[in-house]
Scaffold this active site. Structure first.
Site, PDB file in Angstrom:
ATOM      1  N   PRO A   2       0.820  -1.205   0.000  1.00 10.92           N
ATOM      2  CA  PRO A   2       0.000   0.000   0.000  1.00 10.92           C
ATOM      3  C   PRO A   2       0.857   1.260   0.000  1.00 10.92           C
ATOM      4  CG  PRO A   2      -0.874  -1.582   1.550  1.00 10.92           C
ATOM      5  CD  PRO A   2       0.434  -2.135   1.068  1.00 10.92           C
ATOM      6  N   GLU A   3       0.448   2.245  -0.779  1.00 11.90           N
ATOM      7  CA  GLU A   3       1.160   3.508  -0.834  1.00 11.90           C
ATOM      8  C   GLU A   3       0.430   4.539   0.011  1.00 11.90           C
ATOM      9  OE1 GLU A   3       3.298   4.736  -4.195  1.00 11.90           O
ATOM     10  OE2 GLU A   3       2.893   2.935  -5.343  1.00 11.90           O
TER      11      GLU A   3
END
Length: 270
Positions: A2-3
């Site tokens: 996840p960013e």
């Protein structure tokens, strides 16, 4: 992994359910995730009021007067606020029982996430030396221009350096460079002040839009309400190597930069 928008989406989803609540107890179903879970989680966190749920880079912090629980979702982690009697599933490694008969549940099949502790007034070593937040006033074209002078590394590698700016990962670096018309191969020190201004603006716009839409849907990411984020077909460059450029129609190029797959248009990005 996840960013920043995925993590910020998680923070915004959790905060209304956690802030102001008290932690009754911490239930650890294993002693470690990526690293050992410190004893402070079980000894200091229970009884504390949750004052805030914050994000720094891709880490979440649950703040109390006794200190802060520091979490990272890793590659497959997810957080849910559930009724306390919700049956435990595989890989539900941690529960924080709240005073409203609900639990904050941390599920992480691959165990690349972490749950650590930050003492009051201290900065955990994982958060030390980080650059500014990309959506802050501190981050702008002038900042990037001054910091990049003399840098020979590709500008994409420069942007993904967490000491330069946090949270601009592979997806959003590629998208911002495409939007600003800057080649990811160009040396960071050779990008002009004006173009860095455009690039900083593109980063803010693209990250802000991704947060608004709930983050890109990666394989293992699900939003806190159980609904997936928006799909990757909204992306202009990332993951589209060989497909037509949305602007000029020429095939997008693909190569590895810093051991990360990079996609760009050789005509539109210079």
């Amino acid at each position: 992994m996840p960013e920043l928008p995925e993590v910020e989406t998680t923070r915004r989803g959790l905060a209304p359910h956690l802030e102001g609540r008290h932690v009754v107890t911490a239930i650890l179903r294993r002693p470690d995730l990526r690293w050992p879970i410190p004893a402070d989680i079980e000894t200091l966190l229970p009884g504390q009021r949750i004052d805030a749920v914050r994000r720094r880079a891709k880490y979440l912090l649950i703040d109390t007067q006794a200190g802060s629980a520091l979490l990272h979702l890793g590659m497959s982690g997810s957080l849910r606020v559930l009724p306390a009697d919700t049956p435990v599933r595989d890989h539900d490694h941690v529960d924080l029982l709240l005073d409203d008969d609900r639990v904050l549940r941390f599920n992480d099949p691959r165990r690349f996430g972490c749950l650590l502790w930050q003492a009051p007034g201290e900065t955990h070593e994982l958060l030390q030396g980080l650059g500014p937040e990309p959506l802050s006033d501190e981050f702008d074209g002038d900042y990037l221009f001054e910091l990049s002078r003399g840098r020979r590394a590709p500008v994409k590698t420069f942007l993904m350096d967490q000491r330069v700016v946090v949270g601009v990962g592979n997806i959003y670096a590629a998208e911002a460079l495409f939007a600003a018309g800057v080649s990811p191969l160009r040396a960071a020190g050779k990008v002009s002040r004006e173009r860095y201004g455009e690039l900083a603006g593109s980063i803010k716009t693209i990250l802000g839009y991704a947060i608004q839409r709930g983050g890109t849907t990666l394989r293992d990411f699900i939003s806190p309400d159980g609904a997936p984020g928006y799909f990757e077909q909204e992306l202009a460059a990332y993951g589209r190597g060989g497909e037509p450029c949305p602007r000029c129609g020429r095939p997008l190029k693909q190569a590895s930069i810093g051991q990360r797959t990079t996609v760009w248009c050789g005509h539109c990005q210079r």
